[in-house]
Design a protein around this motif. Structure first.
Motif, mmCIF file in Angstrom:
data_model
loop_
_atom_site.group_PDB
_atom_site.id
_atom_site.type_symbol
_atom_site.label_atom_id
_atom_site.label_comp_id
_atom_site.label_asym_id
_atom_site.label_seq_id
_atom_site.Cartn_x
_atom_site.Cartn_y
_atom_site.Cartn_z
ATOM 1 N N ASP A 53 0.824 -1.208 0.000
ATOM 2 C CA ASP A 53 0.000 0.000 0.000
ATOM 3 C C ASP A 53 0.863 1.264 0.000
ATOM 4 O O ASP A 53 0.570 2.223 -0.710
ATOM 5 C CB ASP A 53 -0.927 0.018 1.216
ATOM 6 N N SER A 54 1.919 1.262 0.801
ATOM 7 C CA SER A 54 2.775 2.448 0.873
ATOM 8 C C SER A 54 3.678 2.566 -0.345
ATOM 9 O O SER A 54 4.151 3.656 -0.674
ATOM 10 C CB SER A 54 3.624 2.425 2.150
ATOM 11 N N GLY A 55 3.960 1.444 -1.027
ATOM 12 C CA GLY A 55 4.774 1.439 -2.239
ATOM 13 C C GLY A 55 4.012 0.764 -3.356
ATOM 14 O O GLY A 55 3.083 1.311 -3.910
ATOM 15 N N GLY A 56 4.444 -0.461 -3.706
ATOM 16 C CA GLY A 56 3.684 -1.311 -4.612
ATOM 17 C C GLY A 56 3.343 -0.697 -5.955
ATOM 18 O O GLY A 56 4.147 -0.011 -6.575
ATOM 19 N N LYS A 57 2.122 -0.940 -6.403
ATOM 20 C CA LYS A 57 1.705 -0.444 -7.719
ATOM 21 C C LYS A 57 1.701 1.082 -7.761
ATOM 22 O O LYS A 57 1.872 1.688 -8.827
ATOM 23 C CB LYS A 57 0.332 -0.995 -8.099
ATOM 24 N N GLY A 58 1.520 1.708 -6.600
ATOM 25 C CA GLY A 58 1.595 3.167 -6.547
ATOM 26 C C GLY A 58 2.976 3.682 -6.884
ATOM 27 O O GLY A 58 3.129 4.755 -7.491
ATOM 28 N N TYR A 267 2.453 6.174 7.352
ATOM 29 C CA TYR A 267 1.992 6.539 6.014
ATOM 30 C C TYR A 267 0.507 6.893 6.049
ATOM 31 O O TYR A 267 -0.253 6.388 6.887
ATOM 32 C CB TYR A 267 2.213 5.378 5.045
ATOM 33 N N VAL A 268 0.092 7.723 5.101
ATOM 34 C CA VAL A 268 -1.304 8.125 5.053
ATOM 35 C C VAL A 268 -2.211 6.920 4.827
ATOM 36 O O VAL A 268 -3.365 6.897 5.281
ATOM 37 C CB VAL A 268 -1.517 9.205 3.968
ATOM 38 N N HIS A 309 -6.136 5.535 -4.642
ATOM 39 C CA HIS A 309 -5.995 6.068 -3.283
ATOM 40 C C HIS A 309 -4.953 7.176 -3.271
ATOM 41 O O HIS A 309 -4.217 7.358 -4.247
ATOM 42 C CB HIS A 309 -5.624 4.967 -2.285
ATOM 43 N N MET A 310 -4.896 7.912 -2.180
ATOM 44 C CA MET A 310 -3.975 9.035 -2.076
ATOM 45 C C MET A 310 -2.514 8.559 -2.066
ATOM 46 O O MET A 310 -2.223 7.459 -1.590
ATOM 47 C CB MET A 310 -4.252 9.831 -0.801
ATOM 48 N N PRO A 311 -1.603 9.382 -2.585
ATOM 49 C CA PRO A 311 -0.189 8.994 -2.571
ATOM 50 C C PRO A 311 0.421 9.092 -1.191
ATOM 51 O O PRO A 311 0.091 9.981 -0.401
ATOM 52 C CB PRO A 311 0.447 10.033 -3.512
ATOM 53 N N THR A 312 1.322 8.166 -0.896
ATOM 54 C CA THR A 312 2.132 8.256 0.312
ATOM 55 C C THR A 312 3.362 9.113 0.017
ATOM 56 O O THR A 312 3.608 9.505 -1.120
ATOM 57 C CB THR A 312 2.600 6.863 0.762
ATOM 58 N N LYS A 313 4.151 9.369 1.057
ATOM 59 C CA LYS A 313 5.376 10.134 0.823
ATOM 60 C C LYS A 313 6.333 9.360 -0.090
ATOM 61 O O LYS A 313 7.100 9.971 -0.850
ATOM 62 C CB LYS A 313 6.071 10.482 2.141
#
Length: 407
Positions: A53-58, A267-268, A309-313
């Protein structure tokens, strides 16, 4: 008419040769300096595990957005983004990095959650003289000890995560601390560095509970922290361990009590998963929040459309690092790693309107922000989670450069 001056006979062949080569000199270098006529960027991330969620496909989406915003080309050649799942295993990550560098001709690797994975890939990049941009793993050793002229560290390191947060919370009245710490090297590093700051300021640590990775029951640790009377209960863990600790702290009333609950690597997406009734009042630092400025909001809107979903840092830093890397290739006139990394360090970094620079050791320097999670009553809607407490200057957050890493 005046007669034209003639070249001496001995210089005529040389002049003709220079004229013949001139078109090549003007047209050739930019194209010739891009290896394989393509710039390849590899996102080595966790696509299926606890950091997806914090990285991955984002992370893949953020790098792809950066390439598109740069026009999809650099020095007239196309830019490609590829990705792989390192399965949170250092040996898998190392093998993938070697294959990418040697066989697939990848020019730069980024993301790299988990300390051991980042250190392993950093070592491969140094050996192969290829670029690595670490945007996830947080250990300060990536620049303090194992620095490299082809490596850069973009996310808050363990010192920034702890020292800046500890100082800022201490100055707001948090003079006594209790730690609930995951029992491995990363958790120990977080606690050690925060403790040094707290004690250096005149505060004290009144107790510590250590728990194994993937603990299911935190009740005894939470009750000890509550009974300690400490001003601050610090959760020195990450991922699923951190989320479970917060949930159980909420069950025992810590999140709405008099004690400040501090996290370090938050993380958000963690807050979204927990929900405001559980996560409210949690305090931590972060360089990026989607609702920080017009620039962050514009980026977040596009990111949500791509990912959901919203981006993490991490996502924000991957976008920033990719754009900066491509600009450095243009400035250097080549994708050769040493030249590009030198250009990266020479230019200011565009960090969503914030001032940022890459130090000679590859450490990205910036001011960060201490945040507190809003209460449900204050939040205006979905993803409206953070309220700023104060700015943490870069000089407070980051260690001075190790002179051995300044080359």
């Amino acid at each position: 008419m005046p007669r034209r001056a003639r070249l001496p006979q001995v210089l005529l062949p040389l002049a003709l040769a220079c004229c013949a080569l001139a078109p090549l000199a003007l047209a050739g270098p930019a194209a010739a300096q891009v290896s394989d006529d393509v710039v390849r960027i590899g996102v080595l991330t966790d696509l299926s595990g606890p950091y997806a969620d914090s990285g991955g496909k984002g992370s893949v989406a953020a790098a792809t957005m950066a390439v598109r915003d740069a026009g999809g080309r650099v020095l007239g050649k196309p830019v490609e983004v590829i990705s792989a799942d390192h399965q949170n295993k250092p040996d898998v990550a190392s093998a993938l990095a070697r294959r990418w560098y040697d066989v697939d001709r990848v020019d730069a690797i980024l993301d790299l959650p988990v300390t051991a994975i980042a250190l392993a890939v950093q070592a491969v990049a140094r050996e192969k003289n290829r670029t690595v941009m670490i945007t996830s793993a947080a250990t300060q050793d990536l620049t303090a000890k194992s620095c490299s002229p082809v490596s850069s560290h973009w996310t808050d390191d363990t010192h920034a995560l702890t020292a800046g947060t500890a100082r800022a919370v201490y100055e707001r009245g948090g003079t006594s601390w209790y730690f609930i710490t995951v029992d491995h090297a990363f958790g120990a590093a977080l606690q050690k560095q925060a403790t040094e700051v707290i004690q250096g300021l005149g505060g004290k640590v009144v107790g510590t509970s250590r728990h194994p990775i993937a603990t299911a029951d935190y009740s005894s640790f939470v009750l000890q922290a509550q009974a300690s009377g400490a001003d601050v209960v610090a959760l020195a863990s990450v991922g699923d361990d951190f989320i479970k600790a917060v949930k159980q702290a909420n069950e025992f009333g810590l999140m709405t009590g008099r004690q400040t609950i501090a996290g370090f690597l938050v993380y958000v997406t963690d807050i979204h998963g927990l929900g405001l009734p559980v996560a409210q009042n949690l305090t931590f630092s972060s360089v990026f929040y989607w609702d920080q400025s017009d620039e962050t909001r514009a980026f977040a809107k596009r990111f949500v459309e791509a990912v959901g979903h919203m981006p993490t840092k991490i996502h924000a830093l991957i976008y920033t690092a990719t754009r900066h890397y491509l600009k450095a290739i243009e400035a250097a006139g080549t994708d050769e790693a040493l030249a590009v990394n030198k250009a990266m360090r020479a230019a200011p970094v565009a960090l969503f309107g914030q001032s940022a620079t890459l130090r000679a050791d590859g450490r990205l320097l910036y001011d960060t922000t201490l945040w507190r999670v809003k209460t449900p009553a204050v939040s205006k809607g979905p993803w409206d989670y953070y309220a700023p407490v104060r700015t943490i200057p870069a000089a407070e957050a980051f260690l001075p450069m190790n002179p051995a890493c300044g080359g």
